[in-house]
Design an enzyme around this catalytic site. Structure first.
Site, PDB file in Angstrom:
ATOM      1  N   ARG A 192       0.667  -1.078  -0.239  1.00 28.87           N
ATOM      2  CA  ARG A 192      -0.055  -0.088  -0.052  1.00 28.87           C
ATOM      3  C   ARG A 192       0.832   1.254   0.091  1.00 28.87           C
ATOM      4  O   ARG A 192       0.537   2.105   0.733  1.00 28.87           O
ATOM      5  CB  ARG A 192      -1.130   0.109   1.304  1.00 28.87           C
ATOM      6  N   SER A 243     -11.737  -1.263   2.594  1.00 26.33           N
ATOM      7  CA  SER A 243     -10.971  -1.591   3.837  1.00 26.33           C
ATOM      8  C   SER A 243     -10.494  -0.248   4.393  1.00 26.33           C
ATOM      9  O   SER A 243      -9.876   0.453   3.765  1.00 26.33           O
ATOM     10  CB  SER A 243      -9.747  -2.333   3.383  1.00 26.33           C
ATOM     11  N   GLU A 314      -6.141   3.136   5.981  1.00 23.91           N
ATOM     12  CA  GLU A 314      -6.003   2.911   4.696  1.00 23.91           C
ATOM     13  C   GLU A 314      -6.587   4.169   3.889  1.00 23.91           C
ATOM     14  O   GLU A 314      -6.039   4.711   2.647  1.00 23.91           O
ATOM     15  CB  GLU A 314      -6.395   1.648   4.181  1.00 23.91           C
TER      16      GLU A 314
END
Length: 326
Positions: A192, A243, A314
């Site tokens: 990420r 998420s 996130e």
């Protein structure tokens, strides 16, 4: 042209933008443009017709309003605007969807050029249809995002991620106004994370992906299986932003930690920890951005107390200090 008070210092810029961009609007509600269906109004928004117009807009900002807050938004699937709104300019990449497939290399690999606004789901389908059997992007089928945002965060799922296939990304550098290309090693991909996480001021314009030949039936079946899994396990029936937290580095899963903390179904205002998947927060009843952020912080606090693990968010929370892409 009636310019909001927050944009008055940039009046010269908006005079130029009005002439350049018929799509320029003011006081646009961001709840309409994000999958969370929450957040305040943006002082101004614009949707460039093509990449050339996007670069013109970014160049004008560099010249006439280098300190103005800007946000680049694809499908709005991984972001949350605060309730007070955004005092700068939001640029939507919805129309930048050009995709081009090269001729196959000797080993059958194909280079795919995709603009930043290209839909991940549409692109993955294009790789598996229209006479093509290209593998590598099956993981992205069903992700409600764009190529630009996916490269920035190195999006991934089902044992695949953008770093597996991205060989180069083209971006606008606001420091010198140049369009540059970063090749794979320079993209600094990790979980990420990418070069554009390190430099959010760089604006991704396009990406080049290397796709390999595969078995058509296997590719289609894998895409179908991934979509079925998403529908069964994720709360797609309610507004959400995917998420909420990154996977902890020690091998734990955020959703499991949240569920084991007894937080499944816990709510603050209209925001609720999904009862289907605890790694998601859903907007059940006109949740505000404040509701969602309060719930995020409560989850982080409880998980830290229970397991000593600090969850990292996130999704991107966009405030008036934001300046950058996706």
């Amino acid at each position: 042209m009636l310019i909001p008070i927050s944009l008055q210092p940039y009046r010269a810029l908006f005079g130029d933008l009005e002439r350049l961009c018929p799509s320029l609007t003011f006081a646009e509600p961001m709840s309409v443009h994000t999958t969370f269906r929450a957040g305040g109004r943006a002082a101004a928004t614009v949707t460039p017709e093509d990449q050339r117009e996007l670069v013109q807009i970014l160049s004008l900002i560099r010249q006439k309003a280098p300190t103005m807050p800007i946000a680049i938004i694809g499908k709005g699937s991984n972001v949350l605007f605060n309730d007070d709104g955004f005092c700068g300019l939001v640029i939507f990449t919805a129309k930048l969807q050009n995709v081009d497939f090269s001729s196959p290399d000797e080993d059958g690999s194909v280079m795919v050029y995709a603009e930043c606004g290209a839909s991940l789901t549409v692109l993955s389908r294009q790789c598996a249809t229209e006479g093509r059997t290209l593998t590598g992007l099956e993981f992205a089928f069903g992700i409600p995002g764009t190529v630009g945002g996916a490269v920035v965060m190195n999006a991934g799922a089902y044992d695949g991620e953008m770093s597996d296939i991205t060989v180069a990304a083209e971006y606008f550098d606001p420091y010198d106004g140049e369009i540059k290309v970063a090749e794979q090693e320079a993209l600094h991909f990790s979980y990420r994370h990418s070069l554009f996480s390190e430099h959010p001021e760089y604006i991704v314009l396009s990406a080049t992906l290397r796709m390999k030949p595969g078995d058509g039936n296997e590719i289609v079946n894998r895409m179908a299986a991934n979509m079925t899994s998403r529908r069964l396990k994720q709360p797609l029936e309610l507004p959400n932003a995917g998420s909420i937290f990154k996977r902890p580095a020690d091998g734990h899963f955020a959703g499991k930690l949240i569920e084991d903390s007894g937080l499944k179904g816990f709510r603050i205002g209209g925001a609720q920890v999904s009862e289907k998947h605890a790694g998601f927060i859903v907007n059940t009843d006109n949740a505000t951005a404040s509701d969602i952020m309060a719930l995020i912080e409560h989850i982080r606090h409880v998980v830290k107390i229970n397991f000593g693990i600090v969850l990292e968010r996130e999704i991107k929370y966009i405030s008036n200090h934001h300046r950058g892409g996706y």
